[in-house]
Design a protein around this motif. Sequence first.
Motif, PDB file in Angstrom:
ATOM      1  N   VAL B  38       0.856  -1.185   0.000  1.00 15.02           N
ATOM      2  CA  VAL B  38       0.000   0.000   0.000  1.00 15.02           C
ATOM      3  C   VAL B  38       0.887   1.228   0.000  1.00 15.02           C
ATOM      4  CG1 VAL B  38      -1.700   1.292   1.304  1.00 15.02           C
ATOM      5  CG2 VAL B  38      -1.814  -1.192   1.241  1.00 15.02           C
ATOM      6  N   GLU B  40       1.695   4.724   0.774  1.00 15.59           N
ATOM      7  CA  GLU B  40       1.157   5.560   1.849  1.00 15.59           C
ATOM      8  C   GLU B  40       0.257   6.656   1.312  1.00 15.59           C
ATOM      9  OE1 GLU B  40       1.699   4.851   4.936  1.00 15.59           O
ATOM     10  OE2 GLU B  40       1.052   6.653   5.987  1.00 15.59           O
ATOM     11  N   VAL B  43      -3.581   5.967   0.653  1.00 19.12           N
ATOM     12  CA  VAL B  43      -4.516   5.620   1.723  1.00 19.12           C
ATOM     13  C   VAL B  43      -5.615   6.669   1.774  1.00 19.12           C
ATOM     14  CG1 VAL B  43      -4.767   5.352   4.215  1.00 19.12           C
ATOM     15  CG2 VAL B  43      -2.754   4.421   3.049  1.00 19.12           C
ATOM     16  N   SER B 383     -10.987  -5.312   8.438  1.00 16.09           N
ATOM     17  CA  SER B 383     -11.860  -4.903   7.330  1.00 16.09           C
ATOM     18  C   SER B 383     -13.334  -5.057   7.666  1.00 16.09           C
ATOM     19  CB  SER B 383     -11.565  -5.696   6.044  1.00 16.09           C
ATOM     20  OG  SER B 383     -10.219  -5.634   5.718  1.00 16.09           O
ATOM     21  N   THR B 435      -4.195  -4.155  11.106  1.00 15.83           N
ATOM     22  CA  THR B 435      -3.725  -3.179  10.122  1.00 15.83           C
ATOM     23  C   THR B 435      -4.833  -2.870   9.129  1.00 15.83           C
ATOM     24  OG1 THR B 435      -2.887  -4.895   8.649  1.00 15.83           O
ATOM     25  CG2 THR B 435      -1.369  -4.022  10.297  1.00 15.83           C
ATOM     26  N   LYS B 436      -5.844  -3.724   9.085  1.00 15.49           N
ATOM     27  CA  LYS B 436      -6.966  -3.482   8.164  1.00 15.49           C
ATOM     28  C   LYS B 436      -8.085  -2.819   8.947  1.00 15.49           C
ATOM     29  CE  LYS B 436      -6.051  -7.164   4.879  1.00 15.49           C
ATOM     30  NZ  LYS B 436      -4.836  -7.753   5.457  1.00 15.49           N
ATOM     31  N   THR B 455      -8.293   1.218   3.721  1.00 15.44           N
ATOM     32  CA  THR B 455      -6.909   1.589   3.392  1.00 15.44           C
ATOM     33  C   THR B 455      -6.891   2.310   2.045  1.00 15.44           C
ATOM     34  OG1 THR B 455      -6.326  -0.462   4.486  1.00 15.44           O
ATOM     35  CG2 THR B 455      -4.541   0.808   3.566  1.00 15.44           C
ATOM     36  N   ASN B 456      -6.414   1.655   0.986  1.00 17.29           N
ATOM     37  CA  ASN B 456      -6.344   2.361  -0.289  1.00 17.29           C
ATOM     38  C   ASN B 456      -7.453   1.945  -1.240  1.00 17.29           C
ATOM     39  OD1 ASN B 456      -5.316  -0.194  -0.599  1.00 17.29           O
ATOM     40  ND2 ASN B 456      -3.962   0.394  -2.267  1.00 17.29           N
TER      41      ASN B 456
END
Lengths: 188, 472
Positions: B38, B40, B43, B383, B435-436, B455-456
């Motif tokens: 990803v 940065e 994002v 997520s 992290t998700k 995220t992205n």
Amino acid sequence: MEVSAEAKRIMVVALGKLYSSRTQRGGLRLHRSLLLTLVMKSARDIYHAAQVTAQSAAPKCEPQHPAVNVITTKPAAAQGLQSPASHPAEESRTAGSSTELRCSPHTHTRAENKENVCPSGPAQHSRKRRGKAAAEPDFLPCKKAKLEQGNCHQQLIVSSVLSDYVKCSSELRTAPTPIPVQTAIAAC
Amino acid sequence: MEENKLGRARWRVTLPQLQMGEDAESPKINHTFLRDYVTEADVISTVEFNQTGDLLATGDKGGRVVIFQRETESKGESEEAGETGDSGEYNVYSTFQSHEPDFDYLKSVEIEEKINKIRWLPQQNAAHFLLSTNDKTVKLWKVSERDKRPEGYNLKDEEGRLKDISTITSLQVPVLKPTDLMVEVRPRRVFANGHTYHVNSISVNSDGETYLSADDLRINMWHLGITDRSFNIVDIKPANMEDLTEVITAAEFHPHHCHLFVYSSSKGTLRLCDMRASALCDKHTKLFEEPEDPGNRSFFSEIISSVSDVKFSHSGRYLLTRDYLTAKVWDINMDKGPVETYQVHEYLRSKLCSLYENDCIFDKFECVWNSSDSVIMTGAYNSFFRMFDRETGRGVTLEAWRESSKPRAVLRTRRVYTGGKRRRGDVGVDSLDFTKKILHMAWHPSENIIAIAATNNLYIFQDRVNPDTQAQ
């Protein structure tokens, strides 16, 4: 002791995060720094409460007494932490202040360790204008003179009770044994 | 037996997941080998529908704004309620660089270009306007379409070069000829130097003329037409910064009453302010606070009680707040406590120490209302995102993840295993991927369409069973 170990770890982590946030892109995040400082304060309070409780835990103590012990000596301990340097020798005569003395060498050791861990921390602080995040953590010795108010009364009460008890116990026994302050209170 | 409306809803993916770094206007870099990393800058940091829901704007950490437009089969004809058919897909409409990285020379600090918030203005003419902000500067952008251009100038040729006058033998009137649709985005206002601290919110007033911007300690009110000054309406900066105990975390204007606004604090309180009371609204009109549960006290009580987002309901009667573990609904007529509390991920309460060490405890989740104020939605980890039906009090967990999000696929509900009988598909607390995180999301103003930023990636889901909230 688990509580105090955890509290100590939390404080160390908070310090690390505060220190590393200074190099973060975008500048110091006020909200985050504030939350870290609050966590550190509450961890410090719990750490010292746990320290005091641990030292006063004699085997035959009734459950209520350690609690009482914590309440009465905690303000003294907290105040002692904030300004051990500003309490000169005359206060050290009172038994109540011996709590402070007992805590402060411990604090100093810990504080010194902190200073060794982050050697440039305080030095950097002094060069910049003091903002929220640049303020030194509370448990480091405070260099400013602070007027202790409101808690002195409690210290005196504690110390008068203690000195009476110590006198009593010394009459009963042939060889007066040095009684740690916290144990004396617990046994009352 | 009462049916669970959320259980009946069938959320479908309406477009394949978009990877932010792959739009045509980005530099020609081979992204394929970077696919699993990803970037940065890609994002997504904010998502917002406009007032009609036809446009959806996203902002990212790289300072870019991407606007999506909803495709309608017959553009210009009125749509009947419930008739969605194949329309409802959102396609890229425009992309532009809103903010660039900046530097504050006085404080020797970088100013991030990350877009913190986007808010659309109500549409008044053919053009669309939106406000976008980074940590320091708010900008007003005009988004307009051009699908015609004049042709047949007398003095210039088709490429714009001046013609040789001797070759002109007659005069012609330039005519407008249709061209390919071109979307132009121009900055119309730059509202700079209003904030010392980091801007966390902007909110457009219902009067259509003003908006507020809030940073950690101050809230300013601006006029959309005036950039060189603003009114400071809230200032909670203490005289001595060492006495600081709380900061402002979010602020919003009331949807109908142009004199009312609310702001939330890091202490978990909400303050409703009436601008008619005084010029400086430091004194709140109403303070909303819930007494702390002493049984839940821990090292991290202060952190988890900090409100990360506050939203007025569409009716204006309720407030929705999000703190680390819960989402709460407050009635503005009752300040003693929330009227509803929803546990988003209570199973994390015993993990607070590790979440503190890996910084997740500082994550700021947003929360949104659906159009009828009957459902609230907020994000979580792995997520996952959660929806709560206010009538039944029940919640569902859904997942925004590309493996389960093929186009037209139906989202199935997920569950985090916290004890009892374990079902297939349950995820254990220790297998959650922190992290998700789903921090940013938006709900269409009138239909059951949601946009989730993971995220992205941007996911758009539609409820095909109940496309319009009015049908429920």
